[in-house]
Scaffold this active site. Structure first.
Site, PDB file in Angstrom:
ATOM      1  N   ALA A 161       0.796  -1.313  -0.140  1.00 29.36           N
ATOM      2  CA  ALA A 161       0.014  -0.113   0.080  1.00 29.36           C
ATOM      3  C   ALA A 161       0.931   1.290   0.112  1.00 29.36           C
ATOM      4  O   ALA A 161       0.537   2.427  -0.590  1.00 29.36           O
ATOM      5  CB  ALA A 161      -0.857  -0.104   1.232  1.00 29.36           C
ATOM      6  N   CYS A 179      16.119  -0.067  -0.864  1.00 31.27           N
ATOM      7  CA  CYS A 179      16.366  -1.151   0.266  1.00 31.27           C
ATOM      8  C   CYS A 179      17.742  -1.662   0.394  1.00 31.27           C
ATOM      9  O   CYS A 179      18.075  -2.174   1.264  1.00 31.27           O
ATOM     10  CB  CYS A 179      15.515  -2.404  -0.307  1.00 31.27           C
ATOM     11  SG  CYS A 179      13.939  -1.894  -0.883  1.00 31.27           S
TER      12      CYS A 179
HETATM   13  C1  LIG Z   1       9.440  -4.330  -6.762  1.00 31.10           C
HETATM   14  C2  LIG Z   1       9.224  -4.294  -5.201  1.00 31.10           C
HETATM   15  N1  LIG Z   1       8.927  -5.464  -4.811  1.00 31.10           N
HETATM   16  C3  LIG Z   1       8.854  -5.576  -3.417  1.00 31.10           C
HETATM   17  C4  LIG Z   1       9.137  -4.623  -2.578  1.00 31.10           C
HETATM   18  C5  LIG Z   1       8.809  -4.927  -1.205  1.00 31.10           C
HETATM   19  O1  LIG Z   1       7.662  -4.369  -0.588  1.00 31.10           O
HETATM   20  P1  LIG Z   1       7.556  -4.091   0.881  1.00 31.10           P
HETATM   21  O2  LIG Z   1       8.648  -3.318   1.315  1.00 31.10           O
HETATM   22  O3  LIG Z   1       6.179  -3.576   1.234  1.00 31.10           O
HETATM   23  O4  LIG Z   1       7.687  -5.470   1.530  1.00 31.10           O
HETATM   24  C6  LIG Z   1       9.420  -3.420  -3.189  1.00 31.10           C
HETATM   25  C7  LIG Z   1       9.630  -2.484  -2.250  1.00 31.10           C
HETATM   26  O5  LIG Z   1      10.580  -1.472  -2.580  1.00 31.10           O
HETATM   27  C8  LIG Z   1       9.567  -3.144  -4.392  1.00 31.10           C
HETATM   28  O6  LIG Z   1       9.683  -2.226  -5.298  1.00 31.10           O
END
Ligand SMILES: Cc1ncc(COP(=O)(O)O)c(C=O)c1O
Length: 380
Positions: A199, A326
């Site tokens: 979200a 990340c």
């Molecule tokens: C393509 C993609 N997949 C997965 C995620 C992970 O989502 P979440 O941080 O909500 O677990 C991200 C978040 O950066 C993303 O950009």
């Protein structure tokens, strides 16, 4: 005013979303599993949210399961489909998010699957011929290919890939975290088994999302516990998160065309202005109309390091990112940019836009970049 151009990392909460969540923080605090009136109110809010989301995707509410976000949903789809279907082979790409790649690598390391990576070109586009070869020699594979790349914006043709996978009797999972809320999905039209959502990528709250599991796919939970989510995900539900998620989806799809037009305008303005003002600038990934319109990954001339560039932008009040948020704070560099061009040592910055950005903000950013890239002689 600081300028936030890191919307692929996360986005600001929409006021409408905050308003929708507040009653569930203040008054309606019952545990949705309780059978008294407190619980009945919150249970009905969760089921209403599920219905709203399913309707927007042309899916059935029974196909939507709430999770803590995109990572959990990716793990669940991959780990549980491999065990449910006794799959021994998976196909993915070197440019997937780590929530997919590291999950698949863990399964490969433990000997449960053999993992093949499909070739991508210098824009990160999946080589569909190679995908078909891999599928022909490994029918009944799990295929996990992201709908749009979070660092470079390159997209896959979702329906075409789904068709290929089904032709070879495979299971198709697509990480749709970056496209949910920004593109329309008709899940009756695309034969895809699993997609997901976070979200916070479209002005909803953090720590909540969902997995879509096409009906007929019988997989086990990833998180065992109580009977929540129809026995598919134990743990007391993130009630106000779920309410906020549904509101964010509703708002995103209600206003999609207007916001898409605005954001596309910002992206093409930035592309044109960068090309006019900074000689030697190029772009990583696909920048055509087919690419994810919220993301622009810029490859700057080798004047200073990417980290210095981000730092200099930051002290000017401009927030952008050097690839995937990340992995920021580490010096590993982007696995995505490496997969495109291992020799690329130029500074790369990802700018990502939202409905809240303005053309003035982009102009200010360009002016600041122009100063940073002025030839040394002009500084003297
Ligand atoms: C393509 C993609 N997949 C997965 C995620 C992970 O989502 P979440 O941080 O909500 O677990 C991200 C978040 O950066 C993303 O950009």
């Amino acid at each position: 005013m600081p300028i936030y151009l890191d919307n692929a990392a996360t986005t600001r909460l929409d006021d409408e979303v905050i308003e929708a969540m507040l009653p569930y923080m203040r008054e309606h605090f019952g545990n949705p599993s309780s059978i008294h009136s407190y619980g009945r109110i919150t249970r009905s809010a969760i089921e209403k949210a599920r219905k709203t989301i399913a309707a927007l995707l042309n899916a059935s509410p029974s196909e939507i399961f709430f999770t803590s976000g995109g990572t959990e949903a990716n793990n669940m789809a991959i780990v549980r489909s491999v065990s449910a279907y006794n799959l021994t082979h998976a196909i993915s790409s070197p440019t997937e998010h780590h929530a997919v790649l590291h999950t698949l690598e863990a399964l490969a390391d433990s000997g449960q699957i053999k993992l093949s990576l499909v070739n991508v070109d210098e824009q990160g586009k999946v080589d569909l011929g190679h995908l078909e070869e891999l599928l022909s020699s490994n029918p009944r594979s799990l295929v996990s290919l992201m709908h749009a790349n979070n660092e470079i914006g390159t997209r896959i043709p979702l329906r075409e890939v789904a068709g290929l996978v089904k032709k070879h009797d495979g299971i198709f999972h697509s990480d749709t975290v970056q496209t949910m809320g920004h593109y329309r999905f008709d899940l009756q039209d695309i034969p895809i088994d699993f997609i997901n959502c976070a979200a916070h990528k479209f002005h909803g709250p953090k720590g909540v999302g969902f997995i879509y599991i096409r009906s007929g796919n019988k997989i086990n939970p990833l998180i065992y516990g109580g009977a929540q989510e129809r026995n598919m995900r134990g743990g007391t539900e993130n009630l106000y998160g779920i309410v906020g998620l549904a509101k964010a989806m509703e708002v995103a799809y209600r206003d999609l065309e207007e916001h898409e037009k605005h954001i596309r305008g910002l992206k093409s303005f930035m592309i044109n202005r960068l090309q006019e003002t900074i000689p030697g600038v190029t772009f990583n990934g696909d920048t055509s109309d087919e690419s994810l319109y919220t993301v622009l990954n810029v490859c700057f001339p080798p004047a200073e390091s990417g980290d210095m560039l981000l730092f200099n932008l930051d002290i000017s009040g401009i927030a952008a990112s050097g690839g995937s948020a990340c992995s920021s704070g580490t010096d590993i560099g982007s696995h995505v940019l490496k997969a495109l061009n291992p020799k690329n040592e130029r500074p790369n910055i990802r700018f990502s836009f939202s409905k809240y950005n303005t053309q003035d903000e982009i102009s200010f950013t360009i002016a600041r970049l122009q100063e940073l890239f002025q030839p040394a002689a002009e500084h003297a």
